[in-house]
Write a protein that holds these residues in place. Sequence first.
Motif, PDB file in Angstrom:
ATOM      1  N   PRO A 102     141.436  23.363  45.791  1.00  0.00           N
ATOM      2  CA  PRO A 102     140.263  24.165  45.367  1.00  0.00           C
ATOM      3  C   PRO A 102     140.475  25.509  45.479  1.00  0.00           C
ATOM      4  O   PRO A 102     141.193  26.009  46.211  1.00  0.00           O
ATOM      5  CB  PRO A 102     139.284  23.569  46.582  1.00  0.00           C
ATOM      6  CG  PRO A 102     139.736  22.303  47.026  1.00  0.00           C
ATOM      7  CD  PRO A 102     141.522  22.422  47.001  1.00  0.00           C
ATOM      8  N   VAL A 103     139.821  26.296  44.458  1.00  0.00           N
ATOM      9  CA  VAL A 103     140.207  27.549  44.238  1.00  0.00           C
ATOM     10  C   VAL A 103     139.735  28.392  45.566  1.00  0.00           C
ATOM     11  O   VAL A 103     140.403  29.264  46.025  1.00  0.00           O
ATOM     12  CB  VAL A 103     139.268  28.072  43.202  1.00  0.00           C
ATOM     13  CG1 VAL A 103     139.287  29.916  43.154  1.00  0.00           C
ATOM     14  CG2 VAL A 103     139.760  27.514  41.845  1.00  0.00           C
ATOM     15  N   GLN A 104     138.652  27.873  46.050  1.00  0.00           N
ATOM     16  CA  GLN A 104     138.115  28.596  47.642  1.00  0.00           C
ATOM     17  C   GLN A 104     139.186  28.431  48.725  1.00  0.00           C
ATOM     18  O   GLN A 104     139.149  29.230  49.454  1.00  0.00           O
ATOM     19  CB  GLN A 104     136.752  28.230  47.966  1.00  0.00           C
ATOM     20  CG  GLN A 104     136.713  26.697  48.234  1.00  0.00           C
ATOM     21  CD  GLN A 104     136.381  25.750  47.003  1.00  0.00           C
ATOM     22  OE1 GLN A 104     136.541  26.116  45.985  1.00  0.00           O
ATOM     23  NE2 GLN A 104     135.835  24.631  47.604  1.00  0.00           N
ATOM     24  N   GLU A 105     139.895  27.600  48.733  1.00  0.00           N
ATOM     25  CA  GLU A 105     141.014  27.381  49.774  1.00  0.00           C
ATOM     26  C   GLU A 105     142.100  28.680  49.443  1.00  0.00           C
ATOM     27  O   GLU A 105     142.962  28.709  50.440  1.00  0.00           O
ATOM     28  CB  GLU A 105     141.724  26.100  49.711  1.00  0.00           C
ATOM     29  CG  GLU A 105     140.778  25.034  50.395  1.00  0.00           C
ATOM     30  CD  GLU A 105     141.577  23.633  50.566  1.00  0.00           C
ATOM     31  OE1 GLU A 105     142.671  23.749  50.646  1.00  0.00           O
ATOM     32  OE2 GLU A 105     140.625  22.862  50.660  1.00  0.00           O
ATOM     33  N   LEU A 107     141.780  31.602  47.722  1.00  0.00           N
ATOM     34  CA  LEU A 107     141.164  32.780  47.809  1.00  0.00           C
ATOM     35  C   LEU A 107     141.643  33.898  48.477  1.00  0.00           C
ATOM     36  O   LEU A 107     142.038  35.010  48.405  1.00  0.00           O
ATOM     37  CB  LEU A 107     139.566  32.865  47.826  1.00  0.00           C
ATOM     38  CG  LEU A 107     138.871  34.187  47.423  1.00  0.00           C
ATOM     39  CD1 LEU A 107     139.152  34.732  46.065  1.00  0.00           C
ATOM     40  CD2 LEU A 107     137.248  33.932  47.502  1.00  0.00           C
TER      41      LEU A 107
END
Length: 125
Positions: A102-105, A107
């Motif tokens: 996931p992108v948030q991981e 960032l």
Amino acid sequence: MCDLEINYELLFNDVKYPINKEIFCFYSPKIEQAILSDPTVFSKSFREPNNLAYSISSFINSCQNRPYSINPSNYYDIRDLSKKYEVKHLIQECNEFKKHCPVQELLIDHLYYKIRKGAATNKII
């Protein structure tokens, strides 16, 4: 996995990494080219000042059939090293990792990576 004969030494940022050069050359045409440029020496030095030591260690391990992992904190370094030294299997693994992570991981690690590489902070945020 078997124990390989250690017959060469790579130095990344003055840290010594004993390797089996035949296995490393199999994985990395760029390293092979560097090693073959002077076959009389038994070590080769590389400068990667913006890459973290544990990322370089994982990169080395991946080219020695040793255990390693790709995670958010080393993904960007390993991706860059694998592209720079043309390690195809690692490029593919990085692509798979990014596709499933996931992108948030990524960032915070991406911001840290950009800062280490010297990106202007006003362009990052």
